[in-house]
Motif scaffolding. Structure first.
Motif, PDB file in Angstrom:
ATOM      1  N   THR A  39       0.824  -1.207   0.000  1.00  0.00           N
ATOM      2  CA  THR A  39       0.000   0.000   0.000  1.00  0.00           C
ATOM      3  C   THR A  39       0.860   1.260   0.000  1.00  0.00           C
ATOM      4  OG1 THR A  39      -0.172   0.123   2.421  1.00  0.00           O
ATOM      5  CG2 THR A  39      -1.815  -1.202   1.263  1.00  0.00           C
ATOM      6  N   PRO A 135      -6.757   1.279   0.438  1.00  0.00           N
ATOM      7  CA  PRO A 135      -5.413   1.842   0.388  1.00  0.00           C
ATOM      8  C   PRO A 135      -4.533   1.208  -0.689  1.00  0.00           C
ATOM      9  CG  PRO A 135      -5.729   0.571   2.411  1.00  0.00           C
ATOM     10  CD  PRO A 135      -7.063   0.727   1.777  1.00  0.00           C
ATOM     11  N   LEU A 136      -4.759  -0.075  -0.989  1.00  0.00           N
ATOM     12  CA  LEU A 136      -3.974  -0.717  -2.042  1.00  0.00           C
ATOM     13  C   LEU A 136      -4.339  -0.147  -3.415  1.00  0.00           C
ATOM     14  CD1 LEU A 136      -1.873  -2.748  -2.878  1.00  0.00           C
ATOM     15  CD2 LEU A 136      -3.618  -4.538  -2.810  1.00  0.00           C
TER      16      LEU A 136
END
Length: 225
Positions: A39, A135-136
């Motif tokens: 991330t 978030p990734l």
């Protein structure tokens, strides 16, 4: 965890799958990448692995890598829910990743002692979407020009396919669980599910490869010659 693995074995004829760590749990993290690293700056590792695996434009390779990643990530969630109404905490902090598996673009494993949610499909949004996928994908989009909707479409389809496999392996289970889990993530509008047939409303772009591939659930249908 044992009942989850047993159901995977019944569904696929083996509990050893190319995209999952043997036994799901990784006792020794050496050689594995924490998903939290992906991330951040190490997202380049995922993007580079995608370009190495597929001879395709960067956004196409990225889309196909994400399709694989989201499917294998979804599978423990789907089986955990269908088998026992328990979902492992698939947060980035609990998941480990390998990009050197010979038979899969990506392999997913879980840290020892991973906790589970209980009897609450809405918790899936926090442990999968809020604390891992979102978030990734933010990091992914900083590296590659690609829209978020088709990426979420791959997550939706991957979770639906995984849940369908789980339902087939668990006596008395219902395909209603597909809708339950997708609604928990607010992703139900990205697929169509009718009479046992799943169709995506977004495309993973596999049809743009040098050797085009049309997936069984693809929304794209080429015109006949």
């Amino acid at each position: 965890m044992d009942d989850l693995l047993a159901a995977i074995g019944r569904a696929f004829g083996t509990s050893t799958l190319a995209g999952l760590a043997p036994g799901l749990v990784v006792p020794d993290p050496d050689g594995w990448i924490p998903a939290t690293d992906l991330t951040g700056a190490d997202i380049t590792l995922l993007v580079t692995a995608a370009r190495r695996r597929w001879d395709a434009r960067p956004h196409v390779a990225a889309a196909l890598m994400w399709k694989a990643y989201s499917y294998w990530l979804s599978l423990p969630a789907a089986f955990g829910w269908v088998v026992a109404r328990r979902v492992p905490h698939l947060t980035a902090a609990q998941v480990l990743v390998r990009l050197d598996a010979p038979d899969a673009p990506v392999r997913i494993g879980l840290r020892p002692g991973i906790p589970f949610t209980h009897d609450d499909p809405s918790a899936l949004r926090r442990v999968l979407l809020d604390e891992h996928v979102t978030p990734l994908l933010d990091a992914f989009q900083r590296e590659v020009r690609i829209a978020r909707r088709p990426l979420l479409g791959s997550l939706s389809a991957g979770l639906a396919h995984a849940t369908r496999h789980a339902v087939r392996a668990v006596p008395g289970a219902s395909t209603d669980d597909i809708d339950t889990l997708l609604k928990a993530l607010d992703l139900q509008d990205l697929i169509e599910w009718e009479h046992g047939r799943l169709r995506r409303r977004t495309c993973c772009l596999a049809f743009t490869l040098p050797e085009p591939r049309i997936c069984s659930d693809c929304c794209y249908r080429p015109h006949p010659n």
